[in-house]
Design a protein around this motif. Structure first.
Motif, PDB file in Angstrom:
ATOM      1  N   LEU A   7      -4.147  -1.167   8.292  1.00 39.96           N
ATOM      2  CA  LEU A   7      -3.090   0.149   7.858  1.00 39.96           C
ATOM      3  C   LEU A   7      -3.031  -0.198   6.057  1.00 39.96           C
ATOM      4  N   GLN A   8      -3.250  -1.079   5.718  1.00 41.08           N
ATOM      5  CA  GLN A   8      -3.481  -1.984   4.205  1.00 41.08           C
ATOM      6  C   GLN A   8      -4.850  -1.320   4.072  1.00 41.08           C
ATOM      7  N   HIS A  45       1.226  -0.904  -0.050  1.00 39.61           N
ATOM      8  CA  HIS A  45      -0.278  -0.008   0.040  1.00 39.61           C
ATOM      9  C   HIS A  45       1.252   1.578   0.396  1.00 39.61           C
ATOM     10  N   THR A  46       1.942   1.451   0.716  1.00 38.21           N
ATOM     11  CA  THR A  46       3.229   2.111   0.253  1.00 38.21           C
ATOM     12  C   THR A  46       3.540   2.504  -0.841  1.00 38.21           C
ATOM     13  N   GLN A  53      -8.472   4.861   0.837  1.00 36.95           N
ATOM     14  CA  GLN A  53      -8.224   6.105   0.464  1.00 36.95           C
ATOM     15  C   GLN A  53      -8.140   5.833  -1.367  1.00 36.95           C
ATOM     16  N   ALA A  54      -6.984   4.912  -1.891  1.00 36.53           N
ATOM     17  CA  ALA A  54      -6.756   5.069  -3.105  1.00 36.53           C
ATOM     18  C   ALA A  54      -7.789   4.302  -4.303  1.00 36.53           C
ATOM     19  N   MET A 103       0.233   1.731  -6.885  1.00 35.32           N
ATOM     20  CA  MET A 103      -1.270   2.380  -6.180  1.00 35.32           C
ATOM     21  C   MET A 103      -2.075   2.984  -7.682  1.00 35.32           C
ATOM     22  N   LYS A 109      -6.739   1.140   5.139  1.00 35.57           N
ATOM     23  CA  LYS A 109      -7.165   2.016   4.660  1.00 35.57           C
ATOM     24  C   LYS A 109      -6.381   3.204   3.457  1.00 35.57           C
ATOM     25  N   GLU A 110      -5.354   2.632   3.310  1.00 38.68           N
ATOM     26  CA  GLU A 110      -4.565   3.393   2.170  1.00 38.68           C
ATOM     27  C   GLU A 110      -5.078   2.685   0.722  1.00 38.68           C
ATOM     28  N   PHE A 111      -5.448   1.216   0.525  1.00 38.35           N
ATOM     29  CA  PHE A 111      -6.294   1.099  -0.487  1.00 38.35           C
ATOM     30  C   PHE A 111      -7.680   1.851  -0.826  1.00 38.35           C
ATOM     31  N   ALA A 132       3.099   4.102  -4.134  1.00 35.69           N
ATOM     32  CA  ALA A 132       2.754   4.878  -4.855  1.00 35.69           C
ATOM     33  C   ALA A 132       2.683   4.303  -6.223  1.00 35.69           C
TER      34      ALA A 132
END
Ligand SMILES: Nc1nc2c(ncn2[C@@H]2O[C@H](COP(=O)(O)OP(=O)(O)OP(=O)(O)O)[C@@H](O)[C@H]2O)c(=O)[nH]1
Ligand SMILES: [Mg+2]
Length: 377
Positions: A311-312, A270-271, A318-319, A276, A314-316, A273
């Motif tokens: 955490l994963q 997820h980090t 958001q994207a 993503m 949340k990032e996914f 960029a």
């Protein structure tokens, strides 16, 4: 007896004898002359008996089937229980031990510590602690039953706040498109295989798009799964752009009347960029074939990753704007509490849980079943 008497007696004897011999034939002739209906009646009554016999067999079959269904449900329920056994021990085993000594009156901090180390997630623990403080205020001695009751109520409220879409949000005007994302090794491809089998068995025409163009063995792994699930795979040779694969797959599904397209994607952190961005492109491109596609974007999360899964997600989210989550490898992990944290923090429903590596080891998620399997002691 004179001669005339003897002759009369002989004649009478002969008549009686003839009558005795002829009676069955006469009766039979009568029966033959009767309308055919009788035979039909006989047939009919035989049929009726046959139908009744079959009905009896049917009835016992139905009973057998419903018994089998019950046993199956029990088995499935049992599967969930055994999948969550370690999680249950991790939370309630430890909590209960705080109270085993009858004179023990653990501090709220002790309870909080157990909850914090149970992968429920910080904001969930905070919510649970608020509930406990409210329900326990004024009581001199804390008791395990009261604490369990409050936790059960709070956890049920967390799940109730997110509508549980047990099913897919089906598109009624063409194929339904599901995009499956997640970090490396979370269980995306395996889950796609299991879901394909689930829907194919229920009469849906499924197409799986091999959108993992990154990992060399990805296509052959997906092929094995689609063969097992007996569904079609879309895997154009030498195409390295995942959005091109997704675009063509959805176009094909549209023209060939598939009910469901599931797009596999390569695992990524997820980090990362740029990776993503690649996923966002897949999503955009699919929408060019069908306005409202993809209809679902599901993240696959390995339950063993506990807090990191949050955490994963949340990032996914958001994207890509997730519409559901699949929690895999629930079998054998003590970190199943993450299901509660995930629901509380993401407000996205958990759709499925993976409870093993076999094709049938996937269950539609039910918060009720989850709670029932967790609150057992
Ligand atoms: N025990 C268990 N193992 C699972 C489950 N789901 C997947 N696995 C295993 O997890 C491993 C990784 O699964 P994959 O489906 O390849 O994961 P992936 O997310 O597609 O991986 P990448 O494509 O490399 O990103 C495999 O060995 C699967 O058998 C599950 O619910 N329970
Ligand atoms: Mg994969």
């Amino acid at each position: 007896m004179d001669r005339t008497e003897s002759i009369s007696f002989l004649i009478l004897f002969c008549v009686v004898l003839m009558l005795a011999i002829a009676t069955p034939f006469i009766l039979k002739a009568f029966r033959k002359d009767k309308p055919k209906v009788d035979e039909e009646e006989i047939d009919l009554s035989e049929n009726t008996a046959k139908v009744q016999r079959e009905a009896l067999v049917d009835d016992s079959l139905t009973q057998e089937i419903s018994l089998e269904k019950l046993q199956q449900e029990e088995l499935v329920h049992g599967q969930m229980r055994s999948a969550l056994a370690k999680t249950e021990e991790n939370i309630f085993g430890r909590l209960k031990r705080l109270f085993t000594d009858t004179s023990a009156n653990p501090a709220l901090e002790d309870i909080e510590e157990v909850l914090y180390t149970s992968d429920l997630g910080p904001s969930t623990v905070q919510k649970l602690m608020e509930g406990l403080q409210r329900d326990l205020s004024g009581s001199e001695k804390k008791n395990y039953e009261t604490i369990k009751k409050t936790l059960k109520k709070e956890i049920a409220n967390i799940f109730a706040a997110v509508p549980e879409h047990k099913d897919i949000r089906w598109n009624n005007s063409g194929p339904t498109v599901i995009m499956v994302v997640g970090v490396n090794g979370a269980g995306k491809t395996t889950t796609i295989g299991k879901i394909s089998a689930y829907w194919a068995q229920r009469g849906k025409k499924v197409l799986v798009a091999a959108g993992d163009t990154f990992r060399a063995a990805a296509e052959s792994q997906l092929k094995v799964w689609t063969e097992r699930a007996q569904v079609e795979i879309f895997s154009p040779p030498r195409v390295t752009d995942p959005s091109a694969v997704a675009f063509d797959a959805v176009s094909r599904a549209k023209s060939q009347n598939h009910d469901l397209v599931i797009i596999d994607t390569a695992g990524r952190l997820h980090t990362q960029a740029h990776l993503m961005e690649e996923l966002k492109k897949v999503k955009r491109v699919v929408a060019k074939v069908m306005d409202d596609a993809p209809h679902e974007v599901w993240i696959v999360l390995d339950a063993n990753s506990g807090q990191n899964a949050l955490l994963q997600a949340k990032e996914f989210h958001q994207a890509l704007g997730l519409s559901g989550a699949v929690l895999t490898k629930l079998d054998g992990t003590a970190k199943g509490g993450v299901a509660v944290g995930l629901t509380q923090e993401l407000q996205v429903p958990i759709k499925w849980v993976g409870i093993g590596e076999k094709i049938g080891d996937l269950k539609p998620f039910s918060s009720q079943e989850f709670i029932d399997s967790l609150f057992t002691r």
